[in-house]
Design a protein around this motif. Structure first.
Motif, PDB file in Angstrom:
ATOM      1  N   THR A 233     -26.552 -13.166   9.541  1.00  0.00           N
ATOM      2  CA  THR A 233     -27.506 -12.765  10.572  1.00  0.00           C
ATOM      3  C   THR A 233     -28.001 -13.995  11.312  1.00  0.00           C
ATOM      4  OG1 THR A 233     -28.238 -10.898   9.206  1.00  0.00           O
ATOM      5  CG2 THR A 233     -29.670 -11.542  11.038  1.00  0.00           C
TER       6      THR A 233
ATOM      7  N   ILE B 274     -30.760 -15.867  13.044  1.00  0.00           N
ATOM      8  CA  ILE B 274     -32.221 -15.816  13.048  1.00  0.00           C
ATOM      9  C   ILE B 274     -32.789 -16.500  14.281  1.00  0.00           C
ATOM     10  CG2 ILE B 274     -34.300 -16.403  11.746  1.00  0.00           C
ATOM     11  CD1 ILE B 274     -32.499 -14.334  10.385  1.00  0.00           C
TER      12      ILE B 274
ATOM     13  N   THR C 101     -30.490 -21.513  12.766  1.00  0.00           N
ATOM     14  CA  THR C 101     -30.756 -20.836  11.502  1.00  0.00           C
ATOM     15  C   THR C 101     -30.020 -19.504  11.428  1.00  0.00           C
ATOM     16  OG1 THR C 101     -32.946 -21.853  11.352  1.00  0.00           O
ATOM     17  CG2 THR C 101     -32.527 -19.942   9.952  1.00  0.00           C
TER      18      THR C 101
ATOM     19  N   LEU D 201     -28.994 -16.474   8.401  1.00  0.00           N
ATOM     20  CA  LEU D 201     -29.224 -15.988   7.050  1.00  0.00           C
ATOM     21  C   LEU D 201     -27.896 -15.461   6.519  1.00  0.00           C
ATOM     22  CD1 LEU D 201     -31.219 -15.332   4.731  1.00  0.00           C
ATOM     23  CD2 LEU D 201     -31.456 -13.049   5.748  1.00  0.00           C
TER      24      LEU D 201
ATOM     25  N   GLU E 262     -26.063 -13.651   3.393  1.00  0.00           N
ATOM     26  CA  GLU E 262     -26.349 -12.831   2.218  1.00  0.00           C
ATOM     27  C   GLU E 262     -25.032 -12.476   1.531  1.00  0.00           C
ATOM     28  OE1 GLU E 262     -30.047 -10.116   3.130  1.00  0.00           O
ATOM     29  OE2 GLU E 262     -28.786 -10.230   4.926  1.00  0.00           O
TER      30      GLU E 262
ATOM     31  N   SER F 145     -29.292 -15.250  -1.053  1.00  0.00           N
ATOM     32  CA  SER F 145     -29.625 -15.410   0.363  1.00  0.00           C
ATOM     33  C   SER F 145     -29.807 -16.887   0.685  1.00  0.00           C
ATOM     34  CB  SER F 145     -30.901 -14.632   0.709  1.00  0.00           C
ATOM     35  OG  SER F 145     -31.980 -15.029  -0.116  1.00  0.00           O
TER      36      SER F 145
ATOM     37  N   ALA G 176     -30.526 -19.687   3.975  1.00  0.00           N
ATOM     38  CA  ALA G 176     -30.923 -19.940   5.360  1.00  0.00           C
ATOM     39  C   ALA G 176     -30.497 -21.343   5.749  1.00  0.00           C
ATOM     40  CB  ALA G 176     -32.427 -19.781   5.536  1.00  0.00           C
TER      41      ALA G 176
ATOM     42  N   PHE H  93     -33.027 -24.787   8.046  1.00  0.00           N
ATOM     43  CA  PHE H  93     -34.293 -24.069   7.892  1.00  0.00           C
ATOM     44  C   PHE H  93     -35.468 -24.975   8.229  1.00  0.00           C
ATOM     45  CE2 PHE H  93     -37.944 -22.849   5.293  1.00  0.00           C
ATOM     46  CZ  PHE H  93     -38.077 -21.506   5.619  1.00  0.00           C
TER      47      PHE H  93
ATOM     48  N   PRO I 222     -36.516 -16.003   8.182  1.00  0.00           N
ATOM     49  CA  PRO I 222     -35.762 -14.829   7.760  1.00  0.00           C
ATOM     50  C   PRO I 222     -36.717 -13.725   7.314  1.00  0.00           C
ATOM     51  CG  PRO I 222     -34.914 -16.836   6.724  1.00  0.00           C
ATOM     52  CD  PRO I 222     -36.225 -17.179   7.357  1.00  0.00           C
TER      53      PRO I 222
ATOM     54  N   PRO J  46     -35.642 -16.910   1.325  1.00  0.00           N
ATOM     55  CA  PRO J  46     -34.267 -17.117   0.848  1.00  0.00           C
ATOM     56  C   PRO J  46     -34.241 -17.822  -0.500  1.00  0.00           C
ATOM     57  CG  PRO J  46     -34.800 -18.684   2.575  1.00  0.00           C
ATOM     58  CD  PRO J  46     -35.978 -17.772   2.468  1.00  0.00           C
TER      59      PRO J  46
ATOM     60  N   VAL K 101     -32.168 -22.958   0.957  1.00  0.00           N
ATOM     61  CA  VAL K 101     -32.243 -23.385   2.352  1.00  0.00           C
ATOM     62  C   VAL K 101     -31.544 -24.735   2.474  1.00  0.00           C
ATOM     63  CG1 VAL K 101     -34.383 -22.146   2.842  1.00  0.00           C
ATOM     64  CG2 VAL K 101     -34.499 -24.536   2.099  1.00  0.00           C
TER      65      VAL K 101
ATOM     66  N   ASN L 185     -26.123  -9.527  13.788  1.00  0.00           N
ATOM     67  CA  ASN L 185     -25.515  -9.777  12.489  1.00  0.00           C
ATOM     68  C   ASN L 185     -24.102  -9.219  12.425  1.00  0.00           C
ATOM     69  OD1 ASN L 185     -25.477  -7.028  10.868  1.00  0.00           O
ATOM     70  ND2 ASN L 185     -27.441  -7.114  11.963  1.00  0.00           N
TER      71      ASN L 185
END
Length: 278
Positions: free
Chosen positions: A69, A71, A75, A77, A79, A85, A87, A90, A96, A100, A103, A258
């Motif tokens: 995704t 952000i 950045t 994310l 998963e 998770s 990031a 960051f 997010p 997370p 990072v 995403n």
């Protein structure tokens, strides 16, 4: 007499074998092994590792999906199938939806890092060296192996700081996912060998704050990734970056911020995929 001499020689060989120092890498079997790293058989001709999903992964693992995704800024994310998770770059500016587990950071600007991250974040990985040491990450979190390759970074005065930035690489579900960070120079053969295969690469397209579009396009072309995700766009339209690529690349604008990707769903032809928000 001969028997005694034989036993003495055998004992000496055994003792020598026991006392002989073992190589450092043989002493620690816990070090993770990259499935994505290139094999530099003879620079500058870098040969990528031969990857055969049928050998390294079962069918179910090859179909496992990773969700990525966008952000904001640099950045993303990430998963993983096991719920880890991550990031990237960051700073806390682009938060997010949940805290997370991991990072990664780079220190080009305050929009890429924070020195006061949420204490609930279990793993905070700096892309620059702390206490005069080179940033060197080899960490396994759940189903994900995370490593880094350092690059130089341009300081505010214009001078280049060696190893001040990191390209972070996430190996999960058979995928090799790379985030170029705040890359300030074209990579050399050694860099490409250390990075290895990147199926998915996140690349800055600001047109000059990191590198010009032409230089960045050469890096992307050399990496030969299946999926290219632009990020870090400031100023010039993303089409300036897209124009650097010919018919060997597909280009598409996503209808969402995403995507879900697996080893089996990677596009056959390299795809530059612009997520919403970029």
């Amino acid at each position: 007499m001969m028997t005694r001499l034989f036993l003495f020689a055998f004992a000496a060989i055994v003792l020598l074998h026991v006392l002989w120092p073992m190589p450092a890498h043989a002493q620690d079997a816990r070090l993770p092994v990259s499935q994505c790293q290139a094999i530099a058989q003879g620079l500058p001709d870098v040969t990528f590792a031969n990857f055969k999903p049928a050998v390294l992964l079962n069918v179910q693992a090859a179909a496992e999906e990773v969700t990525i995704t966008y952000i904001g800024h640099s950045t993303f994310l990430i998963e993983t199938p096991d719920g880890v998770s991550i990031a990237t770059d960051f700073s806390g500016w682009y938060a997010p939806p949940k805290v997370p587990d991991v990072v990664t950071m780079n220190k080009a600007h305050s929009s890429h890092y924070t020195l006061t991250p949420d204490p609930a974040i279990r793993h905070v990985l700096h892309g620059w060296g702390d206490d005069g040491k080179l940033a060197d990450h080899d960490i396994v979190v759940g189903d994900t192996y995370i490593r880094n390759v350092t690059t130089d970074i341009r300081s505010f005065g214009g001078a280049m700081e060696p190893d001040g930035n990191s390209i972070f690489i996430f190996e999960v579900a058979g995928l090799c996912i790379g985030h170029l960070g705040h890359l300030h120079h074209e990579l050399d053969d050694t860099d490409y060998a250390e990075i290895g295969r990147l199926d998915v690469v996140m690349v800055p397209v600001d047109g000059g704050l990191t590198m010009g579009a032409e230089s960045m396009s050469r890096v992307v072309t050399r990496l030969r990734s299946s999926l290219i995700l632009p990020m870090h766009r400031r100023g010039p339209p993303v089409t300036n970056f897209l124009q650097m690529f010919g018919d060997g690349f597909d280009k598409s604008f996503a209808t969402s911020d995403n995507l879900r990707v697996s080893l089996r769903s990677l596009p056959r032809k390299p795809l530059i995929y612009i997520l919403q928000g970029v």
